[in-house]
Motif scaffolding. Structure first.
Motif, PDB file in Angstrom:
ATOM      1  N   LYS A 131      56.285  57.827  32.229  1.00 55.88           N
ATOM      2  CA  LYS A 131      55.002  57.627  32.881  1.00 55.88           C
ATOM      3  C   LYS A 131      54.304  56.388  32.315  1.00 55.88           C
ATOM      4  N   VAL A 132      53.781  55.570  33.205  1.00 53.58           N
ATOM      5  CA  VAL A 132      53.051  54.361  32.827  1.00 53.58           C
ATOM      6  C   VAL A 132      51.687  54.404  33.513  1.00 53.58           C
ATOM      7  N   THR A 133      50.628  54.298  32.718  1.00 48.83           N
ATOM      8  CA  THR A 133      49.274  54.331  33.265  1.00 48.83           C
ATOM      9  C   THR A 133      48.707  52.913  33.310  1.00 48.83           C
ATOM     10  N   PRO A 134      48.322  52.417  34.480  1.00 50.74           N
ATOM     11  CA  PRO A 134      47.819  51.041  34.560  1.00 50.74           C
ATOM     12  C   PRO A 134      46.383  50.908  34.072  1.00 50.74           C
ATOM     13  N   LEU A 135      45.987  49.673  33.862  1.00 53.32           N
ATOM     14  CA  LEU A 135      44.595  49.326  33.630  1.00 53.32           C
ATOM     15  C   LEU A 135      43.943  48.997  34.968  1.00 53.32           C
ATOM     16  N   ARG A 136      42.630  49.045  34.985  1.00 51.71           N
ATOM     17  CA  ARG A 136      41.868  48.611  36.155  1.00 51.71           C
ATOM     18  C   ARG A 136      40.926  47.503  35.712  1.00 51.71           C
ATOM     19  N   MET A 137      41.044  46.333  36.338  1.00 52.93           N
ATOM     20  CA  MET A 137      40.210  45.177  36.006  1.00 52.93           C
ATOM     21  C   MET A 137      39.162  44.976  37.092  1.00 52.93           C
ATOM     22  N   LYS A 138      37.899  44.953  36.698  1.00 56.33           N
ATOM     23  CA  LYS A 138      36.804  44.650  37.622  1.00 56.33           C
ATOM     24  C   LYS A 138      36.195  43.312  37.222  1.00 56.33           C
ATOM     25  N   VAL A 139      36.246  42.360  38.125  1.00 48.15           N
ATOM     26  CA  VAL A 139      35.816  40.992  37.846  1.00 48.15           C
ATOM     27  C   VAL A 139      34.581  40.651  38.678  1.00 48.15           C
ATOM     28  N   THR A 140      33.598  40.050  38.031  1.00 47.01           N
ATOM     29  CA  THR A 140      32.464  39.445  38.736  1.00 47.01           C
ATOM     30  C   THR A 140      32.551  37.945  38.522  1.00 47.01           C
ATOM     31  N   THR A 141      32.595  37.183  39.607  1.00 50.31           N
ATOM     32  CA  THR A 141      32.722  35.737  39.493  1.00 50.31           C
ATOM     33  C   THR A 141      31.348  35.079  39.333  1.00 50.31           C
ATOM     34  N   VAL A 142      31.371  33.799  39.039  1.00 45.60           N
ATOM     35  CA  VAL A 142      30.129  33.042  38.882  1.00 45.60           C
ATOM     36  C   VAL A 142      29.310  33.077  40.166  1.00 45.60           C
ATOM     37  N   SER A 143      29.981  33.086  41.313  1.00 46.63           N
ATOM     38  CA  SER A 143      29.283  33.112  42.603  1.00 46.63           C
ATOM     39  C   SER A 143      28.845  34.511  43.015  1.00 46.63           C
ATOM     40  N   GLY A 144      29.184  35.537  42.217  1.00 44.64           N
ATOM     41  CA  GLY A 144      28.740  36.890  42.507  1.00 44.64           C
ATOM     42  C   GLY A 144      29.752  37.762  43.229  1.00 44.64           C
ATOM     43  N   ASP A 145      30.921  37.221  43.554  1.00 43.05           N
ATOM     44  CA  ASP A 145      31.954  38.041  44.185  1.00 43.05           C
ATOM     45  C   ASP A 145      32.518  39.043  43.183  1.00 43.05           C
TER      46      ASP A 145
ATOM     47  N   VAL B 150      35.312  33.198  36.462  1.00 39.90           N
ATOM     48  CA  VAL B 150      34.739  34.526  36.279  1.00 39.90           C
ATOM     49  C   VAL B 150      33.520  34.461  35.362  1.00 39.90           C
ATOM     50  N   ALA B 151      32.600  35.404  35.589  1.00 40.65           N
ATOM     51  CA  ALA B 151      31.419  35.527  34.736  1.00 40.65           C
ATOM     52  C   ALA B 151      31.516  36.745  33.832  1.00 40.65           C
ATOM     53  N   GLN B 152      32.144  37.804  34.340  1.00 42.38           N
ATOM     54  CA  GLN B 152      32.262  39.038  33.567  1.00 42.38           C
ATOM     55  C   GLN B 152      33.523  39.780  33.989  1.00 42.38           C
ATOM     56  N   VAL B 153      34.178  40.402  33.032  1.00 36.25           N
ATOM     57  CA  VAL B 153      35.394  41.176  33.312  1.00 36.25           C
ATOM     58  C   VAL B 153      35.293  42.509  32.578  1.00 36.25           C
ATOM     59  N   GLU B 154      35.480  43.592  33.304  1.00 35.76           N
ATOM     60  CA  GLU B 154      35.504  44.924  32.710  1.00 35.76           C
ATOM     61  C   GLU B 154      36.921  45.481  32.832  1.00 35.76           C
ATOM     62  N   VAL B 155      37.421  46.069  31.746  1.00 35.01           N
ATOM     63  CA  VAL B 155      38.784  46.609  31.717  1.00 35.01           C
ATOM     64  C   VAL B 155      38.725  48.054  31.232  1.00 35.01           C
ATOM     65  N   ALA B 156      39.390  48.936  31.976  1.00 37.99           N
ATOM     66  CA  ALA B 156      39.439  50.342  31.591  1.00 37.99           C
ATOM     67  C   ALA B 156      40.756  50.940  32.043  1.00 37.99           C
ATOM     68  N   ASN B 157      41.185  51.986  31.369  1.00 43.60           N
ATOM     69  CA  ASN B 157      42.369  52.734  31.756  1.00 43.60           C
ATOM     70  C   ASN B 157      42.114  53.451  33.082  1.00 43.60           C
ATOM     71  N   ASP B 158      43.146  53.539  33.936  1.00 46.03           N
ATOM     72  CA  ASP B 158      42.999  54.203  35.228  1.00 46.03           C
ATOM     73  C   ASP B 158      43.997  55.359  35.325  1.00 46.03           C
ATOM     74  N   PRO B 159      43.639  56.545  34.814  1.00 42.30           N
ATOM     75  CA  PRO B 159      44.576  57.674  34.822  1.00 42.30           C
ATOM     76  C   PRO B 159      44.804  58.278  36.198  1.00 42.30           C
TER      77      PRO B 159
ATOM     78  N   VAL C 189      31.478  35.954  29.927  1.00 44.90           N
ATOM     79  CA  VAL C 189      31.826  34.552  29.722  1.00 44.90           C
ATOM     80  C   VAL C 189      30.552  33.763  29.433  1.00 44.90           C
ATOM     81  N   LEU C 190      30.488  33.153  28.258  1.00 51.19           N
ATOM     82  CA  LEU C 190      29.348  32.328  27.883  1.00 51.19           C
ATOM     83  C   LEU C 190      29.589  30.899  28.359  1.00 51.19           C
ATOM     84  N   GLU C 191      28.543  30.275  28.868  1.00 52.15           N
ATOM     85  CA  GLU C 191      28.653  28.911  29.414  1.00 52.15           C
ATOM     86  C   GLU C 191      29.750  28.858  30.488  1.00 52.15           C
ATOM     87  N   ALA C 192      29.689  29.792  31.439  1.00 53.89           N
ATOM     88  CA  ALA C 192      30.770  29.985  32.410  1.00 53.89           C
ATOM     89  C   ALA C 192      31.006  28.779  33.308  1.00 53.89           C
ATOM     90  N   VAL C 193      29.970  27.985  33.578  1.00 52.37           N
ATOM     91  CA  VAL C 193      30.139  26.797  34.425  1.00 52.37           C
ATOM     92  C   VAL C 193      30.752  25.658  33.623  1.00 52.37           C
TER      93      VAL C 193
END
Length: 257
Positions: A94-108, A223-232, A203-207
């Motif tokens: 069994k392999v449990t993936p990570l889940r990455m949530k990214v917020t870009t500088v433009s807000g996407d 990217v401006a912010q990245v959140e990483v968590a386990n996804d069981p 991300v500091l000084e992202a531009v």
């Protein structure tokens, strides 16, 4: 499972396509959506691609890979003969993936799975500057580096090991937080954290110092912010020959000189 229905997928390389033709002449296969088990022919990259396609389509099946690529760490040896018997005797991992949530500088906002690792990398000659948070607590106010990554046990022998990160046994319930060419703090070499830990990178000084985020093979830039968590909620199953399983290979990597 008696007489499982098998599907066959192959990478576009000549060797994998040739093996695919030989297998189709010798065995019966069904479409992936009708299968109980998927056979994947190729290298580690193709295995990751296959697993990501399953996650995207919500058609998750156990996968028995046969190596027709370069390294084949996630694969079994290629043999034409005895495939049905090998699958019947295979050990599931069994392999449990990570889940990455990214917020870009433009807000996407983008959400992507990662089976091996999530990595943040500088996009230009400027070093990246990152604030590192663990469970909403700032542990490093400013990490100056080429990048940083979070690796699963399955991915700990890949990019993580090349960046001098630790090898994690399967089933350890841990993730590796590993810097890539850190400049400050000079003596910080990373951390080993429980897999339930939530990790956030700001991300500091992202531009001025743009950073990209990569989940295995998929990249989001600026990217401006990245959140990483386990996804069981989406465990994946890899099948291995009993004499050469993935956990055996990971353990053996610790003694390679």
């Amino acid at each position: 499972m008696s007489d499982p229905r098998l599907a066959l997928l192959a990478s576009p390389t000549e060797s994998a396509r040739d093996a695919e033709g030989r297998l189709r002449a010798a065995y019966h296969f069904v479409a992936p959506q009708d299968a109980d088990i998927v056979i994947a022919l190729g290298g580690d990259g193709f295995m990751l691609q296959t697993l990501h396609q399953m996650l995207e389509t919500d058609q998750i099946r156990p996968v028995f890979g046969m190596n027709l690529g370069t390294v084949g760490f996630l694969m079994n040896e290629w043999h034409l003969e005895g495939m049905v018997e090998r699958i019947a005797a295979a050990k599931p991992v069994k392999v449990t993936p990570l889940r990455m949530k990214v917020t870009t500088v433009s807000g996407d906002i983008h959400t992507l799975p990662a089976i091996n690792e999530v990595s943040l990398l500088r996009e230009t000659r400027q070093t990246a500057k990152l604030e590192v948070q663990v469970d909403d607590r700032t542990v490093i106010p400013e990490l100056v580096c080429d990048g940083v990554l979070v690796a699963t046990p399955a991915g700990s022998t890949a990019y993580n090991l090349s960046a001098h990160g630790p090898i994690l046994p399967l089933g350890s319930g841990l993730v590796a937080l590993t810097p890539i060419s850190p400049f400050r703090p000079r003596r910080w070499r990373g951390a080993i954290l429980p897999e339930k830990t939530r990790i956030r990178f700001c991300v500091l000084e992202a531009v001025k110092r743009p950073v990209s985020a990569v989940a295995d093979q998929r990249e989001i830039r600026d990217v401006a912010q990245v959140e990483v968590a386990n996804d069981p909620s989406t465990p994946l199953t890899l099948l291995f020959d009993p004499n050469h399983t993935l956990d055996d290979r990971i353990a053996a990597e610790q003694f390679i000189t």
